[in-house]
Design a protein around this motif. Structure first.
Motif, PDB file in Angstrom:
ATOM      1  N   LEU A  79      74.080  49.396 -38.897  1.00 36.31           N
ATOM      2  CA  LEU A  79      73.568  50.313 -39.908  1.00 36.31           C
ATOM      3  C   LEU A  79      72.593  51.257 -39.227  1.00 36.31           C
ATOM      4  N   VAL A  80      72.874  52.560 -39.322  1.00 35.92           N
ATOM      5  CA  VAL A  80      72.060  53.564 -38.650  1.00 35.92           C
ATOM      6  C   VAL A  80      71.503  54.538 -39.673  1.00 35.92           C
ATOM      7  N   ALA A  81      70.210  54.792 -39.583  1.00 36.09           N
ATOM      8  CA  ALA A  81      69.572  55.857 -40.355  1.00 36.09           C
ATOM      9  C   ALA A  81      69.171  56.917 -39.345  1.00 36.09           C
ATOM     10  N   SER A  82      69.745  58.121 -39.479  1.00 36.16           N
ATOM     11  CA  SER A  82      69.480  59.144 -38.477  1.00 36.16           C
ATOM     12  C   SER A  82      69.730  60.539 -39.013  1.00 36.16           C
ATOM     13  N   HIS A  83      69.000  61.489 -38.459  1.00 36.66           N
ATOM     14  CA  HIS A  83      69.256  62.900 -38.708  1.00 36.66           C
ATOM     15  C   HIS A  83      70.206  63.462 -37.654  1.00 36.66           C
ATOM     16  N   ASP A  84      70.432  62.716 -36.590  1.00 35.89           N
ATOM     17  CA  ASP A  84      71.266  63.168 -35.478  1.00 35.89           C
ATOM     18  C   ASP A  84      72.734  63.152 -35.892  1.00 35.89           C
ATOM     19  N   GLU A  85      73.345  64.302 -35.881  1.00 33.06           N
ATOM     20  CA  GLU A  85      74.731  64.431 -36.334  1.00 33.06           C
ATOM     21  C   GLU A  85      75.737  63.704 -35.439  1.00 33.06           C
ATOM     22  N   VAL A  86      75.342  63.331 -34.240  1.00 32.12           N
ATOM     23  CA  VAL A  86      76.268  62.642 -33.337  1.00 32.12           C
ATOM     24  C   VAL A  86      76.763  61.328 -33.951  1.00 32.12           C
ATOM     25  N   PHE A  87      75.958  60.724 -34.812  1.00 29.90           N
ATOM     26  CA  PHE A  87      76.350  59.454 -35.424  1.00 29.90           C
ATOM     27  C   PHE A  87      77.414  59.637 -36.495  1.00 29.90           C
ATOM     28  N   GLN A  88      77.536  60.835 -37.038  1.00 33.90           N
ATOM     29  CA  GLN A  88      78.566  61.100 -38.044  1.00 33.90           C
ATOM     30  C   GLN A  88      79.965  60.943 -37.473  1.00 33.90           C
ATOM     31  N   HIS A  89      80.105  61.188 -36.183  1.00 30.97           N
ATOM     32  CA  HIS A  89      81.423  61.166 -35.551  1.00 30.97           C
ATOM     33  C   HIS A  89      81.916  59.760 -35.226  1.00 30.97           C
ATOM     34  N   VAL A  90      81.043  58.786 -35.311  1.00 31.23           N
ATOM     35  CA  VAL A  90      81.447  57.408 -35.000  1.00 31.23           C
ATOM     36  C   VAL A  90      81.338  56.473 -36.193  1.00 31.23           C
ATOM     37  N   ALA A  91      80.759  56.961 -37.276  1.00 28.43           N
ATOM     38  CA  ALA A  91      80.548  56.114 -38.451  1.00 28.43           C
ATOM     39  C   ALA A  91      81.857  55.846 -39.184  1.00 28.43           C
ATOM     40  N   HIS A  92      82.009  54.623 -39.638  1.00 26.85           N
ATOM     41  CA  HIS A  92      83.150  54.277 -40.484  1.00 26.85           C
ATOM     42  C   HIS A  92      82.900  54.728 -41.915  1.00 26.85           C
ATOM     43  N   ARG A  93      81.623  54.765 -42.267  1.00 25.21           N
ATOM     44  CA  ARG A  93      81.250  55.167 -43.623  1.00 25.21           C
ATOM     45  C   ARG A  93      79.890  55.849 -43.565  1.00 25.21           C
ATOM     46  N   GLN A  94      79.738  56.906 -44.328  1.00 29.06           N
ATOM     47  CA  GLN A  94      78.471  57.617 -44.385  1.00 29.06           C
ATOM     48  C   GLN A  94      77.935  57.579 -45.804  1.00 29.06           C
ATOM     49  N   LEU A  95      76.647  57.337 -45.909  1.00 31.58           N
ATOM     50  CA  LEU A  95      75.990  57.338 -47.209  1.00 31.58           C
ATOM     51  C   LEU A  95      74.866  58.362 -47.160  1.00 31.58           C
ATOM     52  N   PRO A  96      75.122  59.576 -47.627  1.00 28.36           N
ATOM     53  CA  PRO A  96      74.075  60.595 -47.595  1.00 28.36           C
ATOM     54  C   PRO A  96      72.951  60.279 -48.583  1.00 28.36           C
ATOM     55  N   MET A  97      71.760  60.756 -48.234  1.00 32.66           N
ATOM     56  CA  MET A  97      70.605  60.569 -49.102  1.00 32.66           C
ATOM     57  C   MET A  97      70.134  61.909 -49.624  1.00 32.66           C
ATOM     58  N   LYS A  98      69.699  61.901 -50.871  1.00 31.93           N
ATOM     59  CA  LYS A  98      69.109  63.091 -51.462  1.00 31.93           C
ATOM     60  C   LYS A  98      67.860  62.641 -52.207  1.00 31.93           C
ATOM     61  N   GLU A  99      66.741  63.203 -51.828  1.00 36.91           N
ATOM     62  CA  GLU A  99      65.473  62.844 -52.442  1.00 36.91           C
ATOM     63  C   GLU A  99      65.221  61.338 -52.375  1.00 36.91           C
ATOM     64  N   LEU A 100      65.479  60.775 -51.210  1.00 38.03           N
ATOM     65  CA  LEU A 100      65.271  59.353 -50.905  1.00 38.03           C
ATOM     66  C   LEU A 100      66.145  58.384 -51.685  1.00 38.03           C
ATOM     67  N   LEU A 101      67.197  58.879 -52.294  1.00 34.12           N
ATOM     68  CA  LEU A 101      68.142  58.023 -53.002  1.00 34.12           C
ATOM     69  C   LEU A 101      69.526  58.173 -52.374  1.00 34.12           C
ATOM     70  N   LEU A 102      70.234  57.072 -52.243  1.00 36.43           N
ATOM     71  CA  LEU A 102      71.591  57.132 -51.718  1.00 36.43           C
ATOM     72  C   LEU A 102      72.496  57.802 -52.734  1.00 36.43           C
ATOM     73  N   GLU A 103      73.331  58.704 -52.253  1.00 38.48           N
ATOM     74  CA  GLU A 103      74.296  59.358 -53.115  1.00 38.48           C
ATOM     75  C   GLU A 103      75.595  58.569 -53.101  1.00 38.48           C
ATOM     76  N   GLN A 104      76.240  58.467 -54.226  1.00 37.17           N
ATOM     77  CA  GLN A 104      77.525  57.772 -54.309  1.00 37.17           C
ATOM     78  C   GLN A 104      78.620  58.745 -53.931  1.00 37.17           C
ATOM     79  N   LYS A 105      79.612  58.266 -53.217  1.00 36.66           N
ATOM     80  CA  LYS A 105      80.768  59.094 -52.850  1.00 36.66           C
ATOM     81  C   LYS A 105      82.004  58.551 -53.501  1.00 36.66           C
TER      82      LYS A 105
END
Length: 105
Positions: A79-105
């Motif tokens: 589980l990675v929390a990062s602003h670095d976009e390099v992790f987007q390319h290896v993630a199996h799943r991404q959970l974006p946050m908005k205003e400190l809350l996880l957004e549902q996809k």
């Protein structure tokens, strides 16, 4: 954990030459890599990484990514929390946050 395992991890992240130094005598990037090595030594079933590439150059970031891939391939949850976009390319799943809350996809 054996001394050989520790040495292997330090070598993997280019830290063997500074293995005997106190943490306060290491650069910020070296401290970051030592912390990651410490997390990997006991072969955890879950690896939590908050901004793991902070303060690292591209080759060291790639080493961290490679270690995460290997861990995940070996059954370790990562589980990675990062602003670095390099992790987007290896993630199996991404959970974006908005205003400190996880957004549902």
């Amino acid at each position: 954990m054996t001394r050989a395992t520790i040495t292997e991890q330090l070598e993997r992240f280019g830290l063997a030459a500074v293995a005997d130094r106190q943490a306060k005598r290491l650069s910020g990037g070296q401290q970051q890599r030592v912390a990651f090595c410490r997390a990997l030594i006991n072969e955890p079933s879950l690896l939590l990484a908050d901004e793991p590439s902070s303060g690292l150059d591209a080759p060291n970031t790639e080493a961290i990514l490679d270690a995460m891939r290997r861990g995940a391939d070996g059954g370790c949850g990562v589980l990675v929390a990062s602003h670095d976009e390099v992790f987007q390319h290896v993630a199996h799943r991404q959970l974006p946050m908005k205003e400190l809350l996880l957004e549902q996809k």
